[in-house]
Motif scaffolding. Structure first.
Motif, short mmCIF file in Angstrom:
data_model
loop_
_atom_site.label_atom_id
_atom_site.label_comp_id
_atom_site.label_asym_id
_atom_site.label_seq_id
_atom_site.Cartn_x
_atom_site.Cartn_y
_atom_site.Cartn_z
N VAL A 156 13.40 -44.07 21.75
CA VAL A 156 13.57 -44.40 22.55
C VAL A 156 12.70 -45.26 22.91
O VAL A 156 13.46 -45.85 23.75
CB VAL A 156 14.56 -43.29 23.34
CG1 VAL A 156 14.74 -43.62 24.22
CG2 VAL A 156 15.82 -42.95 23.10
N ARG A 159 12.92 -49.35 24.64
CA ARG A 159 11.83 -49.36 25.70
C ARG A 159 10.86 -51.17 25.97
O ARG A 159 11.52 -51.51 27.01
CB ARG A 159 12.48 -48.28 27.26
CG ARG A 159 13.84 -47.66 26.75
CD ARG A 159 13.10 -46.23 28.12
NE ARG A 159 13.29 -47.11 29.53
CZ ARG A 159 12.01 -46.73 30.21
NH1 ARG A 159 10.90 -45.42 30.28
NH2 ARG A 159 11.67 -47.22 31.38
N SER A 215 23.66 -39.00 27.83
CA SER A 215 23.52 -39.95 28.52
C SER A 215 24.59 -40.34 29.54
O SER A 215 24.80 -40.24 31.03
CB SER A 215 23.09 -41.16 28.26
OG SER A 215 21.48 -41.13 27.83
N PHE A 236 20.37 -42.92 28.72
CA PHE A 236 20.83 -44.37 28.86
C PHE A 236 21.40 -44.86 30.55
O PHE A 236 21.61 -44.58 31.03
CB PHE A 236 21.34 -44.25 27.76
CG PHE A 236 21.83 -46.20 26.68
CD1 PHE A 236 20.81 -46.56 25.81
CD2 PHE A 236 22.49 -47.29 27.77
CE1 PHE A 236 21.36 -48.01 25.73
CE2 PHE A 236 22.82 -47.93 27.00
CZ PHE A 236 21.88 -49.03 25.88
N TRP A 258 20.55 -51.74 26.03
CA TRP A 258 19.66 -51.89 26.95
C TRP A 258 19.44 -52.53 28.46
O TRP A 258 19.59 -52.55 29.66
CB TRP A 258 17.91 -50.75 26.73
CG TRP A 258 18.03 -50.48 27.80
CD1 TRP A 258 16.87 -50.88 29.21
CD2 TRP A 258 17.89 -48.84 27.76
NE1 TRP A 258 16.14 -49.76 29.57
CE2 TRP A 258 16.42 -48.60 29.05
CE3 TRP A 258 17.45 -47.19 27.09
CZ2 TRP A 258 16.24 -47.26 29.16
CZ3 TRP A 258 17.28 -46.69 27.28
CH2 TRP A 258 16.61 -45.84 28.28
N GLU A 259 18.89 -53.32 28.77
CA GLU A 259 19.09 -54.86 28.82
C GLU A 259 20.31 -55.26 30.04
O GLU A 259 20.09 -55.49 30.96
CB GLU A 259 18.09 -55.94 28.47
CG GLU A 259 16.68 -55.68 27.55
CD GLU A 259 15.80 -56.52 26.76
OE1 GLU A 259 16.58 -57.85 26.59
OE2 GLU A 259 14.74 -56.71 25.78
N SER A 308 22.35 -53.53 30.75
CA SER A 308 23.10 -52.35 31.21
C SER A 308 22.59 -52.52 32.55
O SER A 308 22.79 -51.90 33.57
CB SER A 308 23.38 -50.95 30.53
OG SER A 308 21.64 -50.31 30.57
#
Length: 239
Positions: free
Chosen positions: A134, A138, A173, A191, A236-237, A239
């Motif tokens: 994880v 990130r 999450s 997340f 991730w980006e 969101s």
């Protein structure tokens, strides 16, 4: 061998059973993941199941009877093993491994009824691998993702547990973001809140795991993990 149980391995078991035990009352053949028997191996095993020596016992492990040939199931006694309650797993972790109560309680919940999985999570450091994975998701530097994929791919025997934890991480999450439960303290940062993206993340994990288990596709673990890191980083980006 390459994700398949072959006839040579069944022949080895037959040679093992040729002679009666000298001291023990019986001999036992344990076939793990019996659903991986190819047709030749399954037919060879079938002959041994039909006429076993009086001292021989076969134990076949499979996720469900339908994963095996019906002819094999018809010659076996099906025994179902249900999930263990978290309290029992927690007690065993405390007594056997000397874990603290909070850590044992968390691992017992993550194991979802499997004592074997709980022991692996506690002993093999798979949780550390999850946190490393994880963190690489990130971290913006692609070199970190490459090194992480390379390191985790070298521990192929732990990949099943890692993928299981990754899916649990996304699931917890989602539940935590919706205030539907507590977030496990042993997990990395949850997340970001985006339900459709969480589903997409699980689908990508499933796709990679399926490819790694399929001997015909020959997915390279390092490249596969790097692909998964990059895809989850994109989610991730977004969101």
């Amino acid at each position: 061998e390459k994700g398949v149980l072959k006839i040579q391995q069944i022949r080895e078991a037959e040679r093992f059973l040729q002679f009666a035990p000298l001291e023990a009352p019986a001999k036992m053949v344990l076939v793990k993941e019996a659903q991986r028997l190819n047709r030749e191996a399954a037919n060879a095993l079938l002959k041994s199941l039909e006429e076993p020596p009086s001292y021989a016992h076969f134990v076949l492990l499979a996720p469900y009877p339908e994963a095996l040939l019906p002819t094999i199931v018809s010659r076996a006694q099906v025994v179902y093993f249900r999930a263990l309650p978290p309290a029992i797993i927690q007690e065993i972790l405390v007594q056997r491994l000397g874990l603290g109560l909070e850590e044992a309680q968390t691992l017992a919940l993550l194991a979802e009824g499997s004592l074997g999985r709980a022991l692996r999570l506690a002993e093999k450091g798979v949780l550390e691998s999850l946190n490393r994975f994880v963190a690489a998701v990130r971290y913006p530097d692609p070199a970190v993702k490459f090194k992480t994929a390379e390191a985790l791919a070298s521990r192929q025997e732990d990949l099943a547990d890692l993928f299981f934890l990754l899916k649990l991480w996304l699931w917890h999450s989602y539940r935590w973001r919706r205030k539907q439960g507590e977030y496990p303290s042993v997990f990395p940062e949850p997340f970001p809140k985006a339900h459709p993206l969480l589903v997409a993340g699980v689908e990508k994990i499933e796709a990679l795991y399926s490819g790694l288990r399929d001997p015909k596709r020959r997915v390279d673990p390092k490249k596969g993990l790097l692909w998964l890191l990059l895809r989850l980083a994109q989610l991730w980006e977004r969101s």
